[in-house]
Write a protein that holds these residues in place. Structure first.
Motif: not given
Lengths: 405, 343
Positions: A283-304
């Motif tokens: 759960r802590m591996q860096w690919t998991a960190s990458g995943e949350v980056v993907l989620m945020t960017i895909l949805g729209g970073v800086g938006t609610l």
């Protein structure tokens, strides 16, 4: 209402409605029909949607507002999971102390990591957080085995102490089974099924609790975005040097932001432990960190709402899209003549099923290249286009929504 | 004593891989100013060039061997690689045996082509965008590349053995006058170390002693002025991107006998090689090489039993720990230049 402007309150209402109606909305296909495999309205997946939603909301508070790209956020999720798990083992099987402690511990860890990492910015900050997260992962998988269970992970056991009194969920269970995480006696796995015609809707206590927590988390994130504190964070993003020249010390703001973001991750981790009482280091591996980056960017970073959308989309892909196999494809294209069917299947096949990561990667690249504001910007552009106000209005919209720099 | 020498030797081969990848990363960063998260994927692609070549060489046809029979008494079918027909049996077998070194020749044009295509097709559009966007888009590209490889080659490790001549170990202890068997070291790792040294020397010589390299170095120092002098610096930087990709690819090609390639080997190396670059100093080529070897040797010392008993788990985290300490005490890294990426 609730200290929000009308627009934000409406957004909160929309999210609340989506979350409440999710068991219905996510099951649009009748049970037993060919499309039923695209139903996502089962408790496990819905819990994932909201839990990763919380994780992404928290990440967005850091990355969206300040532009600091952390590549180690999964570490806080993992720490939160372990902390929550230990509370379930030591205190009581009640999920409330678990969730509270997971937030606290993740907050403390992020305070320590943030204090060091925030001495640098830009790429160095990314690498520092990445290094810390990889350290946490390696240690959790090896030396910290007494605390983390190492490679096997951590589970609840029958003979865990659980020192709190019985009505708070302490003690051992009456029937000799391993007790399940619960809220004052209501088990997280308790599920009710409602069938209307051919449709089957599943209501689940765990999902209900996650959903309530997620709505609170979303509300807090709106308040942060609209607060003077949020404004300060945006100022840091647009020009940190200039802010320092005005005599402001930006460090406390950044650190507070990092800790809040880490606590969101811890909350998500605690909920994960509460819903499914087993935690592993992956759960802590860096690919998991990458995943949350993907989620945020895909949805729209800086938006609610962006991070929530992104989290839902990726989890949907991961769980549903990946199940499509060759037979399903052949069924879809069965209208075509045989030779064409073969070609179509062989073109589409690499992108579905086990290859869903490929689709995800391509989608992610497309979003970065063409739609830096993510799905939210996409929706906005389509909206503007439909209203026939393409041109100036759309350009203005794009200006405002330019993401993290 | 023998333990110390052994650990230094162990560190050298890992360090060579780190140094090669970090060298490529730094070349890209120093010339184009792009933080390339897809560099690990290039390393992986290089390794899969080897796999591809050995598969091509192994293409075979079925021939019925009249002299032998299988257990049912039918004539035995034998797979005979086509290459036997062209070069004769012994030469063909030798070529297949030497597939890994041959892949060096095979992979250089491929990797340069991939690198140039990547730069022209994608990275070019990201020079003006913030570093965060560059990281993200190359991260996305890394996912895509690795999934393509996974689709064609599967998720399992694919062994690619070294030539027979290099299988086995070298008794290093005996060679330097210690007890025989005290320090035993696989031949291929020695080959890898020397290969890495030659490649690094070649890159440095290319930059130092050719006109092309001189222009590139000038461009790294001040891109705008070089452009104003009428030199098409963008094209040279594109070629440097191709060379950096080839360096990463070659590091991967030669690494295949040490670790059998699989589709996510690039990601495993990527994190560490970023740490290496940062420790060495962003944009400093000698720094990248130095940090690669230092961290490789540090890692192998930390895996000694005595050290682990004293500080459990240190072998897992020593690289990151070193990076954190260096970043906080020497913000520019070991040999970083002033003014490069200072926030």
């Amino acid at each position: 209402m609730l200290g929000l402007e009308k627009k934000d309150f409406n957004l909160l209402l929309i999210v609340a409605a989506l979350v409440v109606l999710a068991p219905v909305l996510l099951n649009p296909f009748p049970e037993g029909s060919a499309m039923a495999q695209f139903n996502a309205g089962y408790p496990d997946l819905m819990q994932r949607f909201v839990i990763f939603g919380i994780f992404a909301i928290g990440f967005n508070i850091l990355f969206g507002l300040t532009g600091y790209l952390s590549f180690g956020h999964a570490a806080f999720l993992g720490v939160g999971s372990y902390a929550g798990m230990w509370m379930l083992k030591l205190l009581s099987i009640n999920v409330i102390p678990a969730i509270i402690f997971s937030m606290l511990i993740a907050g403390l860890v992020s305070l320590a990591i943030g204090y060091i990492s925030l001495r640098r910015s830009g790429i160095y900050f990314s690498i520092l957080t990445l290094a810390f997260a990889q350290m946490a992962f390696s240690l959790a998988a090896s030396v910290l085995t007494p605390i983390t269970g190492g490679e096997t992970g951590l589970q609840t056991n029958l003979n865990d102490p659980r020192i709190l009194p019985g009505f708070l969920g302490g003690g051992s269970s009456a029937d000799g089974n391993i007790p399940k995480p619960s809220l004052f006696g209501i088990e997280m796995t308790a599920t009710y099924e409602i069938s209307v015609g051919n449709w089957l809707w599943t209501l689940n206590w765990g999902y209900a609790i996650c959903a309530v927590v997620m709505l609170i988390a979303f509300y807090i994130s709106i308040r942060i975005f609209r607060s003077p504190f949020g404004l300060m964070l945006r100022a840091i993003k647009s020009n940190q040097h200039r802010l320092s020249y005005t005599g402001l010390n930006t460090r406390p703001y950044m650190l507070a932001c990092f800790v809040i973001s880490g606590m969101y991750a811890g909350l998500a981790g605690g909920l994960m432990a509460a819903m499914d009482p087993q935690v592993g280091a992956e759960r802590m591996q860096w690919t998991a960190s990458g995943e949350v980056v993907l989620m945020t960017i895909l949805g729209g970073v800086g938006t609610l709402i962006g991070p929530v959308l992104g989290a839902g989309l990726i989890k949907y892909f991961e769980n549903i899209f990946s199940k499509i196999n060759k037979a399903t494809l052949e069924m879809w294209f069965s209208f075509a003549p045989d030779w064409l069917e073969g070609i179509l299947v062989s073109i589409v096949y690499p992108f579905i099923g086990k290859g869903w990561h490929l689709t995800l990667g391509l989608m992610f690249m497309a979003v970065i290249i063409f739609l830096p504001g993510g799905l939210v910007e996409g929706g906005k552009r389509i909206g503007d286009w439909v209203r026939g106000k393409r041109g100036k209005a759309a350009n203005d919209g794009a200006e405002v929504k330019t993401p993290a720099e | 004593m023998d333990q110390i020498i052994l650990q230094i030797l162990n560190g050298l081969d890992k360090g060579s891989a780190y140094a090669l990848i970090a060298l490529g990363l730094t070349l890209i960063f120093g010339t184009l100013g792009v933080v390339n998260f897809a560099h690990g994927a290039l390393f992986m692609l290089g390794a899969f060039c080897t796999v591809t070549l050995s598969r091509i060489l192994g293409l075979s046809k079925e021939v019925i061997d009249e002299t032998r029979t299988d257990f049912l008494g039918n004539p035995l079918k034998v797979d005979v690689p086509y290459i036997y027909d062209w070069f004769g049996e012994s030469a063909g077998a030798a070529i297949i045996d030497w597939a890994v070194p041959l892949s060096i020749l095979f992979s250089i044009p491929i990797m340069i082509a991939i690198g140039v295509a990547m730069e022209r097709g994608l990275i070019k559009h990201f020079y003006k965008r913030p570093h965060a966007d560059q990281i993200l888009v190359t991260f996305g590209l890394a996912i895509v590349l690795q999934e393509i490889i996974k689709y064609y080659f599967g998720a399992n490790q694919i062994p690619a053995p070294a030539p027979d001549a290099f299988i086995g170990s070298f008794d290093f202890g005996a060679a330097i006058g210690m007890d025989p068997g005290a320090i035993i070291y696989p031949y291929w790792r020695i080959v890898y170390f020397f290969f890495a040294m030659i490649l690094i020397a070649a890159v440095f010589a290319f930059l130092q002693f050719t006109t092309f390299g001189m222009v590139v170095r000038a461009g790294m120092a001040d891109r705008e002025t070089v452009g104003l002098l009428g030199i098409n610096i963008d094209r040279r930087f594109t070629i440097m991107f191709g060379i950096a990709a080839a360096v990463a690819g070659l590091a991967g090609v030669m690494y295949t006998p040490i670790v059998s390639p699989n589709y996510h080997m690039g990601m495993d190396f990527l994190v560490i090689s970023f740490v290496v670059v940062v420790v060495g100093g962003m944009g400093s080529l000698p720094g990248a090489v130095l940090a690669g070897f230092v961290l490789g040797i540090l890692e192998s010392f930390a895996s000694m039993r005595e050290v682990i008993e004293f500080l459990p788990g240190i072998n897992q985290v020593v690289i990151y720990l070193a990076a954190i300490i260096i970043l906080l005490t020497r913000p520019r890294g070991l040999l970083g230049r002033k003014g490069v990426m200072e926030d």
